[in-house]
Design an enzyme around this catalytic site. Sequence first.
Site, mmCIF file in Angstrom:
data_model
loop_
_atom_site.group_PDB
_atom_site.id
_atom_site.type_symbol
_atom_site.label_atom_id
_atom_site.label_comp_id
_atom_site.label_asym_id
_atom_site.label_seq_id
_atom_site.Cartn_x
_atom_site.Cartn_y
_atom_site.Cartn_z
ATOM 1 N N ASP A 65 0.824 -1.201 0.000
ATOM 2 C CA ASP A 65 0.000 0.000 0.000
ATOM 3 C C ASP A 65 0.866 1.263 0.000
ATOM 4 O O ASP A 65 0.664 2.157 -0.823
ATOM 5 C CB ASP A 65 -0.918 0.004 1.228
ATOM 6 C CG ASP A 65 -1.781 -1.247 1.299
ATOM 7 O OD1 ASP A 65 -2.669 -1.377 0.457
ATOM 8 O OD2 ASP A 65 -1.538 -2.082 2.178
ATOM 9 N N GLU A 91 0.885 -5.979 -5.315
ATOM 10 C CA GLU A 91 0.685 -5.052 -6.431
ATOM 11 C C GLU A 91 1.949 -4.313 -6.842
ATOM 12 O O GLU A 91 2.326 -4.308 -8.009
ATOM 13 C CB GLU A 91 -0.412 -4.045 -6.090
ATOM 14 C CG GLU A 91 -0.693 -3.057 -7.207
ATOM 15 C CD GLU A 91 -1.989 -2.293 -7.025
ATOM 16 O OE1 GLU A 91 -2.077 -1.158 -7.509
ATOM 17 O OE2 GLU A 91 -2.932 -2.833 -6.402
#
Length: 373
Positions: A20, A270
Amino acid sequence: MVKNQEKVDIFCKIVDNFGDIGVCWRLAKQLHHEHGLSVRLFVDDLSIAAKILTGLRNEEEDMHDGVSIIRWGGATQFTDAADVVVETFACGLPSTYLRQMQVETIWVNVDYLSAEAWVPEFHALSGKHHETNFKRHFYFPGFNEQTGGLLREQDLITRRNGFQQSGDQQSDFWNGLNTAHTNDLKISLFSYANAPVNDFLQSLAEGERQVSVYIPFNNHLPTPLLGNHDLAVGDRIKSGNLTLQVLPFLSQEDYDFLLWACDINFVRGEDSWVRAIWSGRPFIWQPYWQEGNVHLLKLNAFLNGFYAHPYIGRTLTKLHESWSTGVFHHHAWQDYLAKLGAVSEHTKQQSNRLIQQDDLATRLLAFCANSAN
């Protein structure tokens, strides 16, 4: 630059350790350095952020590489709202901040990256916030022109090509890590705790090729690893044809170097996934685990697009599913190695195809400009 918008606030709630904050920090830096915007990044866990933002001070507010990093907690005082507010991964905006926003404030939720078929349909939709009635836009990163794109700095590919074409730069990188620059098959390994790491390493040790595996130190290292407890940075383990080296936790820049220098990269989540794509090198992606095997739907949606190839497609699917379900299959790895040349060529082609598209930050600002009209 966004028309009439010069200030951007980004809110980051750290859930997946480094993923994140990694995404948020890249976006913040790019908006400031490449688009000239004044950026504040609100983060709820500065101790983890400091792993990514080297030298970040544990203070209420710290200027870091031109971006204002602000501790986000229950006591945080908000005196004003930016022209553009980026809520990341549906983290929610604090009510005290919402009260500072105006009707003309552009509020965008940048969601997680996915290659699933529904993403283009939902990208760029908006709705009214139930408490404030402000318009909230929904922005989905993705892999085609109908989505929000992928994070990529303007000079990234030039820097990558220069590094990969320079033996001196690569030697300097390995030497800086006190690591030998060998002719082994080089693999970087960054995974979640449920990956079958030990089975994989044992397979490499018993394999026919000399392999060096580089693991950046992190909290998801399995214990024991190849029978060794309490591994530390700098440890070097030799087992059969495998040499395992534990690296320090790397900065974003050094992690890019690692991806560029290795022959195969195991990545997760990610941020490292996208950076592996830009490396142009073969990679194995492990998505964040979700109940009901939802993560496998995301995995296969990506593989069916990025690795849609009659010769290597099935091979890539088997190995990825093996890695993401925690059951390592030696034969799937051997099949992958046998086709590594074709995998390398196809990966580079797909990376180059995506490079032709506008990056996420550029698309995001264009979206905000359109939303302001």
